[in-house]
Every structure is written in structure tokens, then in C-alpha cells.
Write an enzyme that holds these catalytic residues in place. Structure first.
Site, short mmCIF file in Angstrom:
data_model
loop_
_atom_site.label_atom_id
_atom_site.label_comp_id
_atom_site.label_asym_id
_atom_site.label_seq_id
_atom_site.Cartn_x
_atom_site.Cartn_y
_atom_site.Cartn_z
CG ASP A 121 -2.21 0.80 0.98
OD1 ASP A 121 -2.59 0.97 -0.19
OD2 ASP A 121 -2.81 1.26 1.97
CG ASP A 146 0.56 0.46 -4.88
OD1 ASP A 146 0.42 0.18 -6.09
OD2 ASP A 146 -0.37 0.35 -4.07
CG ASP A 150 -3.31 4.84 -5.99
OD1 ASP A 150 -2.58 5.12 -6.96
OD2 ASP A 150 -3.48 3.68 -5.57
NE ARG A 201 -2.19 1.62 -13.18
CZ ARG A 201 -2.50 0.90 -12.12
NH1 ARG A 201 -2.41 1.45 -10.91
NH2 ARG A 201 -2.89 -0.34 -12.23
#
Length: 331
Positions: A121, A146, A150, A201
């Protein structure tokens, strides 16, 4: 570069000029506008005078730094509402872990470096759930285990501007997964950012509405922008420069938890520049009419044609910047 029309010409005129200055969906973010100044006086992970102490406090605060250096976080740093973390005037790097905004609002994060996050995470900045009115400006991001940023689980009204992304795989995720249909509320603006060889992304989107303008993406490893289930992406006057992977846009069919059939998202490309053999990858049949119009959401933003001058600006003037800390007051 002097001929370019650039955003935020007055943001550094005095300390709290950042409040309500964000363009796009994060425009209402005030951070710690109505609170006192909190001075970070140590690079320690915790304790008196630490960044963690300031972020933990419940009252509004405008957090500034009295020294430069690296803060090694042993655990995620939870940022409470009505905070500005203002790195102007110093050079602060966060490593080890990142920032978490959980059910928070009105947070401004400015002029920091994030590098070397590890563990499960392990995002540099994680915005979930149900956070809103967030502005991330002039930050540098690389090498987290990660994601870098986000924005998921009902978090919305976020602007990411003038940031630099490098040496990373999964850069920005918007929308958690097809089961989180509540992410239909997500609204994000990303502008004047430089995605320098990050693998994918730029961003990847599910459900949300995202406005991209005057960003520069180059040498991605899989794709630049991905439209997942029910997403709407308005890509305006960006520069897409491929390396080995030539297609900029990817469409990923997914099935929302409350629907019977799979569907992808939609991308409208307006004024984008595709160079070095880059192919947009837009569908043969038009889907632009399915994409929202940012003019229905906010009235103005600063956008330039995707020129060589803009490209040069984004290469040198994104991410952490050596700028002095302004005085506190309309000087």
C-alpha cells in the site's frame, strides 16, 4: 518562454496566495488559509516540531519548513483537513512511506519531493476514501513500490499541477476498481505536468471525469492514458512523444458491479500533439460526444498550444523548484 501564457503568475506573491488559486476541479482548496503557521524544525519522523506533529493536528495550519533535508517516514503520514504543506524556501524529500488523506478536505501540498517509498500500500500520496478539495502543485515523484498518486473511493475535486513524474511504473490511478461504482463522482484536473519515461497511468481512470491539459508525456512503457470503465477523459493540448510503444491511448473494457455488460471509457482529444511516430489509438468510431465538457464545470483555465516552447518549459519548470518562501501577508 516569456511568450507563454502560464498558470499561477501570482501564487508566490505572498505565502497564502496559494489558497483558492488552483485551476480546474481543485479550485476551491484553501488548505490552512485560516490557521496559524506551523514551523517544522526537525527532520525527525515524529515528535515536537516534526511534519507528522503538524499534520496530526486537527486545527487549520499552514505548515512551512525551517530546514532542508530528507524525512524518512517509518509509517504513512496521515494528513488532517485544512492543511497546507508548503515546501517553498527549502528542499524537503519524503521517503520510506507517503501521505494519506482519509476522509479529508481542503489540503494543499506544494513543492516537495517524494522518492523511495517501500512496503504494501506504498503510494506517495493516497487520497481515499471520500476526500475532496485537494491541490498538489510543483512536487517531484519517483520510485515508490505501488503508485505515485491514487485518487479513489469517492474522492473528488482534485487538481494536480506542475508536477514531475519519473522512474516509476504505475503513476496515477483514478478510480479504484469496477466494484467501486461510487467513484462515478470523481472529478480530477491534471495540467502542466511532465511524465518523463514513467511506464503507464498518465493517468489510468475508472468511472471519473478527468481534464488533462498542457501535459508532456514521453517514452512510456505500456501506454500514456488509459480509459477504463465509464471514464470520461478530455485531453486538451497535451504533448505525447512515444518511445518504443507508439500508441498513447488505451481502452480497457471492464464490467461495473451494477451493470450486466462490459464497457470501456471515452477519450476526447482536442489540440493534442503526437510526435515521434506516436499514434493516438482513438477508436475508429467517434466517442468524443460521450465526454464531458470542462466548460460545464469551471469557466477558465490557462491552456497554450502544444509548442516546442511549452515542451521546454515543462522539462525545466515542473516538480520541486528552488523558489523562496514568500512573506505571510499581501506584500
Amino acid at each position: 518562454m516569456s511568450s507563454l501564457s502560464l498558470p499561477y503568475p501570482n501564487a508566490d506573491s505572498f505565502l497564502r496566495a496559494l489558497a483558492r488559486q488552483a485551476e480546474g476541479f481543485g479550485q476551491s482548496a484553501i488548505g490552512g488559509l485560516y490557521g496559524p503557521i506551523f514551523h517544522v524544525t526537525t527532520l525527525a519522523d515524529d515528535g515536537p516540531g516534526s511534519l507528522r506533529e503538524g499534520c496530526d493536528r486537527e486545527e487549520p495550519l499552514w505548515i512551512v519548513f525551517e530546514l532542508s533535508g530528507t524525512i524518512a517516514l517509518s509509517s504513512s503520514l496521515r494528513v488532517s483537513s485544512y492543511k497546507t504543506i508548503d515546501g517553498r524556501g527549502q528542499r524537503i524529500k519524503l521517503t520510506g512511506k507517503g501521505l494519506k488523506l482519509k476522509k479529508r478536505e481542503h489540503v494543499i501540498i506544494c513543492n516537495l519531493e517524494f522518492e523511495g517509498g517501500r512496503g504494501p500500500d506504498g503510494d506517495a500520496i493516497q487520497i481515499k476514501p471520500n476526500s475532496k478539495h485537494i491541490w498538489i502543485d510543483r512536487c517531484s515523484f519517483c520510485d515508490y513500490e505501488d503508485g505515485l498518486i491514487d485518487i479513489t473511493r469517492g474522492s473528488t475535486h482534485v487538481t494536480i499541477s506542475r508536477c514531475y513524474f519519473s522512474r516509476h511504473n504505475k503513476t496515477i490511478l483514478i478510480g479504484a476498481d469496477p466494484s467501486h461504482t461510487g467513484d462515478r463522482c470523481i472529478r480530477v484536473t491534471i495540467h502542466h505536468c511532465f511524465f518523463d519515461g514513467t511506464k503507464q497511468r498518465h493517468p489510468r481512470v475508472r468511472f471519473g471525469k478527468v481534464h488533462l491539459y498542457n501535459n508532456y508525456s514521453r517514452n512510456w512503457g505500456i501506454y500514456a492514458v488509459c480509459a477504463g470503465v465509464e471514464s470520461e477523459i478530455y485531453s486538451q493540448c497535451n504533448i505525447y512523444e512515444a518511445g518504443e510503444k507508439k500508441v498513447a491511448f488505451k481502452y480497457l473494457p471492464e464490467k461495473a458491479a451494477d451493470k450486466e455488460e462490459q464497457c470501456t471509457g471515452y477519450i476526447k482529444s482536442e489540440g493534442d500533439l503526437f510526435v515521434e511516430g506516436t499514434r493516438p489509438g482513438l477508436p475508429r468510431r467517434g466517442s468524443a460526444e460521450e465526454v464531458f465538457d470542462p466548460r460545464e464545470c469551471y469557466s477558465t483555465w490557462t491552456v497554450e498550444a502544444p509548442t516546442e516552447a511549452l515542451k521546454q518549459f515543462l522539462q525545466c519548470c515542473t516538480g520541486w523548484q528552488c523558489v523562496p518562501r514568500p512573506k505571510d501577508g499581501a506584500q
